[in-house]
Design a protein around this motif. Structure first.
Motif, PDB file in Angstrom:
ATOM      1  N   GLY A 190       4.258   1.826   4.730  1.00 32.33           N
ATOM      2  CA  GLY A 190       5.377   1.837   5.665  1.00 32.33           C
ATOM      3  C   GLY A 190       5.413   0.700   6.661  1.00 32.33           C
ATOM      4  O   GLY A 190       6.266   0.685   7.545  1.00 32.33           O
ATOM      5  N   ALA A 191       4.518  -0.276   6.553  1.00 31.14           N
ATOM      6  CA  ALA A 191       4.459  -1.358   7.528  1.00 31.14           C
ATOM      7  C   ALA A 191       5.226  -2.611   7.105  1.00 31.14           C
ATOM      8  O   ALA A 191       5.323  -3.559   7.867  1.00 31.14           O
ATOM      9  N   LEU A 192       5.786  -2.610   5.879  1.00 32.55           N
ATOM     10  CA  LEU A 192       6.452  -3.815   5.384  1.00 32.55           C
ATOM     11  C   LEU A 192       7.936  -3.825   5.718  1.00 32.55           C
ATOM     12  O   LEU A 192       8.595  -2.796   5.772  1.00 32.55           O
ATOM     13  N   ASP A 193       8.450  -5.016   5.919  1.00 26.69           N
ATOM     14  CA  ASP A 193       9.870  -5.277   6.119  1.00 26.69           C
ATOM     15  C   ASP A 193      10.183  -6.446   5.195  1.00 26.69           C
ATOM     16  O   ASP A 193       9.842  -7.586   5.494  1.00 26.69           O
ATOM     17  N   ASP A 210       7.647   5.003   0.888  1.00 21.72           N
ATOM     18  CA  ASP A 210       6.649   4.922   1.961  1.00 21.72           C
ATOM     19  C   ASP A 210       7.277   4.535   3.296  1.00 21.72           C
ATOM     20  O   ASP A 210       6.572   4.309   4.269  1.00 21.72           O
ATOM     21  N   ARG A 222      -3.287   4.078  -1.092  1.00 19.16           N
ATOM     22  CA  ARG A 222      -4.014   4.239   0.164  1.00 19.16           C
ATOM     23  C   ARG A 222      -5.335   4.960  -0.075  1.00 19.16           C
ATOM     24  O   ARG A 222      -5.396   5.979  -0.756  1.00 19.16           O
ATOM     25  N   ARG A 268      15.251   2.308   2.528  1.00 14.11           N
ATOM     26  CA  ARG A 268      13.815   2.539   2.735  1.00 14.11           C
ATOM     27  C   ARG A 268      13.215   2.973   1.410  1.00 14.11           C
ATOM     28  O   ARG A 268      13.816   3.742   0.668  1.00 14.11           O
ATOM     29  N   ASN A 288       8.889   1.760   3.960  1.00 10.57           N
ATOM     30  CA  ASN A 288       9.021   0.329   4.180  1.00 10.57           C
ATOM     31  C   ASN A 288      10.511   0.014   4.250  1.00 10.57           C
ATOM     32  O   ASN A 288      11.322   0.632   3.551  1.00 10.57           O
ATOM     33  N   VAL A 340      -1.621  -0.209   5.544  1.00  9.83           N
ATOM     34  CA  VAL A 340      -0.982   1.083   5.770  1.00  9.83           C
ATOM     35  C   VAL A 340       0.381   1.136   5.092  1.00  9.83           C
ATOM     36  O   VAL A 340       1.115   0.151   5.099  1.00  9.83           O
ATOM     37  N   LEU A 380      -5.780  -3.798   8.048  1.00  7.69           N
ATOM     38  CA  LEU A 380      -5.268  -2.437   8.238  1.00  7.69           C
ATOM     39  C   LEU A 380      -4.164  -2.145   7.221  1.00  7.69           C
ATOM     40  O   LEU A 380      -2.986  -2.138   7.573  1.00  7.69           O
ATOM     41  N   THR A 406       0.861  -1.182   0.000  1.00 10.29           N
ATOM     42  CA  THR A 406       0.000   0.000   0.000  1.00 10.29           C
ATOM     43  C   THR A 406       0.896   1.230   0.000  1.00 10.29           C
ATOM     44  O   THR A 406       1.809   1.341   0.818  1.00 10.29           O
TER      45      THR A 406
END
Length: 126
Positions: free
Chosen positions: A66-69, A115, A52, A112, A117, A64, A62, A11
């Motif tokens: 920036g939540a991925l690694d 976003d 988004r 990074r 991530n 969002v 949820l 996202t």
């Protein structure tokens, strides 16, 4: 029961910045499918893109930015990856550092995406 990952969904807040990173910096191929949906293809996998607020249904509970690694195994040596990142003026936030991947030891650098991530780019060791 499970053999491999087919795709994952990212996202993003900014589709153009996202496309620039995954195509120019990461070297993935841009793909359009369905009714104008976007994806980044690499190897036998792909990353589908949701903007988004305009996610395709069904979606994560949820979704969002920036939540991925994520960890990617490079198709070339890490020295070449580092040189490419420097050429594209994309900052490395850590590495090279030794880590443990799914099949054994890896050497990694971290960046990074737009976003925020966390993206790990790795070379298989041994």
């Amino acid at each position: 029961m499970i053999d491999h990952l087919d795709h994952l969904v990212l996202t993003t807040i900014d589709v153009e910045a996202c496309k620039d990173f995954y195509v120019r910096v990461m070297g993935m191929r841009l793909e359009t499918f369905g009714s104008g949906r976007l994806a980044f293809r690499f190897g036998h996998q792909k990353i589908n893109v949701h903007q988004r607020g305009h996610e395709f249904e069904p979606k994560a509970h949820l979704p969002v930015p920036g939540a991925l690694d994520l960890c990617f195994i490079a198709s070339q040596g890490l020295d070449a990856v580092i040189a490419h990142l420097q050429q594209e003026q994309w900052p490395i936030i850590e590495g090279p550092v030794a880590r443990t991947g799914a099949t054994g030891p890896i050497l990694s650098v971290y960046v990074r995406d737009p976003d925020l991530n966390l993206i790990e780019i790795s070379e298989l060791m041994g």
